[in-house]
Each structure stands twice: as C-alpha cells, then as structure tokens.
Design an enzyme around this catalytic site. Structure first.
Site, PDB file in Angstrom:
ATOM      1  N   TYR A 119       0.873  -1.175   0.000  1.00 19.17           N
ATOM      2  CA  TYR A 119       0.000   0.000   0.000  1.00 19.17           C
ATOM      3  C   TYR A 119       0.905   1.218   0.000  1.00 19.17           C
ATOM      4  CZ  TYR A 119      -2.853   3.862   1.157  1.00 19.17           C
ATOM      5  OH  TYR A 119      -3.450   5.082   1.092  1.00 19.17           O
ATOM      6  N   TRP A 121       2.290   5.051  -2.206  1.00 16.62           N
ATOM      7  CA  TRP A 121       2.720   5.624  -3.481  1.00 16.62           C
ATOM      8  C   TRP A 121       4.206   5.359  -3.645  1.00 16.62           C
ATOM      9  CZ3 TRP A 121      -0.100  10.528  -5.273  1.00 16.62           C
ATOM     10  CH2 TRP A 121      -1.428  10.498  -4.861  1.00 16.62           C
TER      11      TRP A 121
END
Length: 785
Positions: A119, A121
């Site tokens: 999970y 960016w």
C-alpha cells in the site's frame, strides 16, 4: 532531445551540464511547480540510505541456513524484527531463499496465508508501479490476501457508492476550476484547500492548478470560506473568512446549516423530490422529531466552537448565492468519517444546485491536484494485475488487527468476515511504518508472521523490520511512462542513471522469481520491460482515440518526451452530475434507487449502531470535549507534510530544511503554550497511552486553541525501551512521527477506515537526555562484502 522525469508532485525537465550531470527544473508551462522534486536526484543517489545489495536479517538467516525454515524451532528468533542486524547475500542466494519460502508457505498453509502489501505511493510511472508488480506476481503464483480501499479515503470510498457514485467516478468528474471561477459566488470548504496536498497526483501533476485557481477566484470576487482548525489550510493570496472549527465536528455544523435552511423554507424541495430519496426520514432527524434533539445553530455552536450568529450568517449566504461546498479527504479520516461526506451531499441537495455550473459539491478540492482539472479523460497505460483467486481480504487500515488476531471477525459493508492467518508478508512500495496508526502496536503485530519480504530502495523502517530486503531501483534508474487521469500531460520518463549498486527494478526481480517458480511466462507474457512500455502505451493510445484524443505513435512519443493532452484532444469544461440533473431517468446513478440517497435503506438494513441510514452526528470517541480540555488534553492533527509526500524523500535536503533541530515541528497556539510555560523552539514531548514522540515547538496564531499540528512523514525512529527504563512505557520516538500517538481503530463498522484525526495528547517540555536522530543511518551488518 529533451528528457523528462516525473514523480507524484510533478513532471520535470532534465537539464544536463557540460559533463552530462543531470539536474531538474519544473515545466515552463506549470503555473506553480512543486519544489519537492527539484531535490529528488541528489536524494536518490544518497548511498548512506540506499540499499545496494540483497540483505537478510541475521537471526532469521541463521535459522534458515541451519534448519531450512524460519519456523523449524518453536522459540522466536531474537533479536526481534527492527532490532536485528543484517547480512548481505548474493542475488542468487536471495532469490533461492524467497522462492523456497514462498513455496513452503503455500504448501503448508495455502495462498490465503500470504499478504500482498504494497500500500502506498511508490512511482509515478505506470509500468514500474510497485503495487501493480507485486500483485501481478502473487496472482500468477496462486493469489494472496488483498487489501481494500485506502488510508487516504477509507471511509469515503465505502460510503459514497451508496449515496451518489464511487470516489473514482466522482474524482474524475469534479466541476472544473474554469466553471467555478465563472459561476460560483460562494465557495465553502470544510478542511480548507491545502496547497501542500494539492502538489500531488498519482501519476505526476504537471500543471499545478489549485493555488492559481483560488487566486483567480479571489480576484473574481468569489467569497471563500475556510472551515478548518488551521488558517493555513487555504491560501488564496488574500484575506478570506476563516471559521476555526473544533476538529471532528463538521457534521454537526452542516446539520445546523441544513436546519436553518429547512426551518426558514430555503431548501429546494423540487430538487429533493426529483433527484433524491429519503429526505422525509432525514428531516425528522434534523428537526428532532425522531430523537428529540433539533439540530439548531445554537446546538451546533456548543459542539463546534463556532458562534451561533456565524452559523446563521453562513446559512443565509448559502441560500442566496451559487454555492460550491467542498470537503477535503481529511474529514473522513476520523471517528465516524462517513458522516461528514454524507452530510455534505445532503446539504448540497437541500441547496438544489448539484449539476449546475459552479454549484453542488466537491470531495477533495485541494486534497490532490486532479480535482477541478479540465484535462481530457481516457484510460492511461495500466499493467494488468491479473485475477486473484483468493477471496480473503482486509480493509487496508486493519493490518495490525489481522496480524494480531488471526481468525477474528470484522465487519465491512454490512457483512462479517474473518481475519486470515498470515504467515508471509510480501511488500513492495509504500511504508506502513509511516502511514499506519499506533506504530508501537504495529511493531508488535509485525513480529507475528514467519517471514517478511520487502523490495525497497532505501533503508526505511519497513526495510529495517523485514527479514529479506531486495534492493529496488528508483524512478531515475529505469524508463517508464507518467500519466494520471485528468492530468494535462503524459511524459516519457527517461533513465538518468545506471542502477546503484546491485539494485534491480521490481519487474526484473519478479521475472527472475517467476522463472524459478515455473510461472515465468504467466507473469511476463514473453515481454521484457521495453516491450511492455510500448504495449501499454499503444493500448492507451487506442482508447484515447475513441474519445477524440489523438496521441502520437510510440517512437514519436519517446522522442518528444512530453504530450500536452490539451493539444492532443481538447480542454474539457466539466460540471459534476450535469447529465444526471438534465435527465435523471436517462442518466440514473448507480445507487440502489438511481437517485442520490439522503436516506439509504441498504445501509439502514445493515443495522449498524455506528452508521445508520442517513447522515448522523456522533460524538467522536476521542475528541476535544470540554472535559478533555479541562484535563489538559490537546487534539493532534497529523496532517500531510509540506516538503514531501508522506514519508517519501524525507532524507532529502528539502525535507530536512523544513524541520527544526532535525525533528518535525509541532504547531501550537500561543494561549496553549503560555498555559504550559512553553516557548518557541522548545523541544517538547507529545504523549498518550499509545506512545510518545518529540518535536520542536512553533508558536502559531494560525491554529485554533486546543489543537496542535505535527505533520506525518518523519521516518520512524524509536529509541529502544531499555535505554529509558524509568521514564516511558513505550519507546521514545525521536524524530517526530505522530503516528506513534494516533489511534488504530476503524472509522465505523461500515468501512473500517483510518481514524487518525481522532487523537488526544498531552504536551510538555522534554526534560530528558536529547536523543540523536538516527533514522537515516545505515543498519548494522554482520557481514558486509
């Protein structure tokens, strides 16, 4: 040929000096480029924090080499994860170990014992997106336990499809800034429009439009209202109204505004009748007919801290002007986070301006650059993750619950599920020791699996808490394609450096593992990364042409490096739900009724005590009540940092320059500082039953009394408990990571979203020996070749 690169905070032009050394500058056409990316290159080559070779946790490796399995003996491996040293190994041995462990766990426990993390960016590139890569690999290997939703929008992603549409659909059709500037008269934002959050977009924000749009709105004479605990959460270039609300009480304020509209017959009954369902049930609650509590401005004033006369004045303005209502993503990262979004939509329905130019609602103007964009919409380059045959999942923010409570139950969207028994965690991209809450609890939970495998470029806390660490390349060490829906540019991201040390890109690592496991063709489909980039681009090019966006062929794209989608297609002026308003029968919503659901019978039938069938005020489980204030508590806002995205590039000079004494600042109102005898620049400790961390004090008039703000993103840096045996019940977090303090509880039993903003702390001057920040030090190696 001009080269470009990209990150979430922008697209940058590469400038090479006479010796061929690259540097970056923002696009000339970008009206407000983010400075974060200008420091990316130096940070990416920092050998003090880069992982250059495969490494294995020493205690884990010793047992594996001696017994062929980390669980061959019942005794736990010591020291624990996060405290152990590492041994660097060859790629051949590392890949053999990973393959052996994956096969052992699947054979002994099945694929439902593997959690595919990632999970967060990682890369703006659409092919080398770590989350897509690891999930594709694990699906090819038989599947994995997945996560649903996000920390950013856990409650919003669950509640909105019941009410209007999915968050992805709504984000893509937010009313564009040109429509707001032309037609809006009153722009009210719950949570502000924070420029620091608007720096980013998943695939690169090449045209930072939010701050220029706010400045244009201010010059046009649009009245801007910032409803937020902090004045700085809206920057329009001039003075505007600031209502300093008590955090977590926005739903109560919206109810009071709705009450005034209804009680004074200023609501749009025709809109409610034609486009919504359930207003009669909601109005019984609003007036107190169903619960005996009228939601009056006086009632809300006591809860919110906003004066009754200010509430009434704002309601009158709303009734008389073309009004855009906005709520940032932060509102739903709190107890009962579903309610402010539901209530915002309800309030917009009562005004009756949804689907009109400049009216209606938004969910995230300022939370990302995308909302309000007028760039053309089409599917971008996307690597398929394949099909996951394992049905087990968790809401993303429930990872510690899953690891600590295998077999336990949780509720989600009206159903009951069981947590799987996770034996192996595979993580690539992202940093749970940044974005999760109650990090001391997560450290404990992280000890439970047999094996944790991490791909990482830097020695973050996630890498330090792994058993096997595989060095991954950075964005600048591979080619890729940057693209985000509703962003203006598509960019070819050129390789600027050879991979540092022995690092490899995720696709190469997974291809090697897949070959060893006999699933090579299934994972790669016979393509190398260069062939995949061409394939993904050409597929996207075909999709773009269907909506009138004409992209050049792949070779031309590589040569020119940047595509302006305004020129390739057209600039689209967008009005959210315009078609629905024009003809709700021809363009029905995907809700159960086809209308906006002010009352939702589906949710009502779930019979959830913490999320009934219409927007409802609940007192947060942890908030700045009068009693809490009297006992010296302050409410902590752990917001998005200004100088980085989450914890990415925390080691960069840009991020370090925004700290004080090497720690994240703590912003506090002068009155609260005076009560505690604190002065600007003091080293302070923030504490509650979950943890304790340090920060450098900034006395700030632009924050509501009773509130403190410490941004997230500092790399987790706990000082072990034995070093401070008489002072603390938890390790002292030395760097200023507020997620050692935040609560690890779901927003409600409907969504189980992150509730970090419902958090109380005590603050006082730190009196102990000042610890050195060691977050950016390389871990200790037993053997380092």
């Amino acid at each position: 040929m001009t080269q470009y690169t990209a990150a979430h905070w922008g697209i940058y032009e590469v400038i090479n000096d006479p010796s061929g050394n690259p540097s970056l500058k923002g696009l000339e056409s970008d009206p407000n480029p983010s400075p974060i990316g200008l420091h990316m290159l130096a940070a990416s080559r920092d050998e003090k924090v880069r992982i250059s070779k495969p490494a294995v946790r020493a205690g884990w490796l010793q047992r594996y080499r001696a017994h062929g399995s980390p669980v061959a003996l019942e005794e736990p491996i010591t020291p624990a994860r996060g405290s152990d040293t590492f041994v660097e190994v060859s790629w051949d041995e590392a890949l053999d170990i990973v393959t052996s462990e994956l096969q052992r766990v699947v054979q002994q426990h099945g694929n439902s014992s593997i959690f595919g993390g990632s999970y967060g960016w990682s890369s703006a590139g659409r092919f080398h997106h770590a989350q897509s890569q690891v999930h594709r690999f694990l699906n090819a290997a038989g599947g994995y336990v997945a996560h649903k939703d996000s920390y950013s929008l856990g409650a919003g992603r669950v509640i909105m499809p019941y009410i209007v549409a999915t968050m992805d659909e709504l984000i893509a059709q937010h009313t564009s800034w040109d429509q707001i500037i032309e037609h809006t008269e009153l722009f009210i934002s719950f949570g502000g429009v924070p420029e620091k959050s608007a720096q980013i977009s998943p695939g690169g924000a090449g045209d930072h439009a939010v701050k220029p749009a706010l400045e244009a709105a201010q010059k046009k004479g649009i009245e801007l209202v910032n409803i937020s605990p902090t004045r700085c959460s809206m920057d329009s270039g001039a003075e505007h109204m600031w209502l300093a609300i008590r955090p977590g009480t926005d739903t109560a304020l919206m109810l009071a505004l709705a009450y005034w509209l209804y009680n004074n017959n200023r609501h749009d009954q025709n809109f409610l009748d034609q486009y919504t369902v359930g207003f009669d049930t909601f109005s019984a609650y609003l007036t107190g007919q169903s619960d005996g509590i009228p939601k009056t401005p006086a009632w809300a004033a006591h809860i919110t801290g906003i004066a009754q006369e200010d509430i009434i004045s704002l309601a009158k303005k709303m009734a008389n002007k073309r009004t855009m209502l906005n709520a940032t993503w932060s509102l739903q990262r709190a107890d009962y986070g579903e309610q402010p979004y539901w209530m915002l939509v309800t309030l917009a329905c009562m005004l009756g301006q949804i689907g009109l130019p400049g009216g209606g609602f938004g969910l995230g103007y300022g939370s990302a650059n995308t909302q309000g964009s007028s760039a053309p919409l089409f599917p971008g380059p996307t690597l398929s993750q394949g099909q996951n045959p394992v049905p087990d999942f968790i809401p993303v923010a429930r990872i510690a619950d899953m690891l600590l409570n295998p077999g336990g139950t949780f509720s989600y969207r009206g159903d009951q599920y069981n947590y799987p028994d996770i034996r192996l965690v595979y993580w690539a991209g992202g940093n749970p020791f940044h974005h999760h809450q109650d990090l001391n609890r997560l450290v404990h939970a992280w000890q439970q699996p047999d094996t944790i495998i991490v791909h990482e470029s830097y020695w973050t806390s996630t890498a330090r808490h792994a058993d096997i660490v595989l060095p991954a390349t950075t964005t600048f060490e591979r080619d890729d394609i940057a693209y985000s829906k509703r962003e203006r540019y598509m960019a070819y991201m050129s390789t600027l450096y050879a991979p540092l040390g022995e690092s490899k890109d995720d696709y190469t690592i997974f291809s090697l593992l897949a070959e060893k496991m006999g699933i090579g063709t299934k994972f790669t489909e016979g393509r190398n990364s260069t062939e995949w980039l061409r394939t993904l681009y050409e597929t996207s090019r075909e999709q773009a042409a269907k909506v009138g966006v004409f992209l050049p062929d792949y070779s031309t794209f590589r040569t020119q490096g940047l595509i302006d989608l305004y020129a390739a297609g057209k600039q689209e002026s967008v009005i959210m739900l315009e078609d629905f308003r024009r003809d709700p029968d021809q363009y029905p919503l995907k809700t159960a009724s086809g209308r906006i659901e002010i009352f939702c019978s589906t949710i009502e039938h779930y019979n959830l005590s913490d999320c009934p069938g219409h927007a409802t005020w609940f007192e947060p489980r942890e908030w700045l009540s009068t009693e809490a204030q009297e006992n010296g508590w302050l409410q902590l806002l752990s917001d998005q940092p200004k100088a980085k995205l989450h914890s990415q590039l925390d080691h960069s000079e840009h991020s370090k320059n925004h700290k004080q004494d090497s720690r994240e600042p703590v912003h506090m109102h002068p009155d609260d500082a005076a009560i505690r005898g604190l002065q600007n620049g003091d080293l302070v400790q923030l504490s509650n039953s979950r943890g304790i961390c340090l920060g450098s004090l900034v006395i700030d008039n632009n924050i509501r009394p009773g509130i403190i703000r410490q941004s997230t993103g500092a790399w987790f840096n706990p000082i072990p408990l034995p070093a401070l045996p008489s002072l603390y019940a938890h390790p002292l977090e030395a760097h200023g990571n507020p997620n050692v303090l935040t609560r690890d509880e779901g927003t409600s039993s409907l969504s189980q979203g992150c509730s970090a903003y419902s958090c109380l702390v005590h603050v006082k001057r730190y009196q102990g020996e000042v610890p050195v920040v060691t977050a950016f030090n390389t871990p200790e190696f037993v053997v380092k070749n």
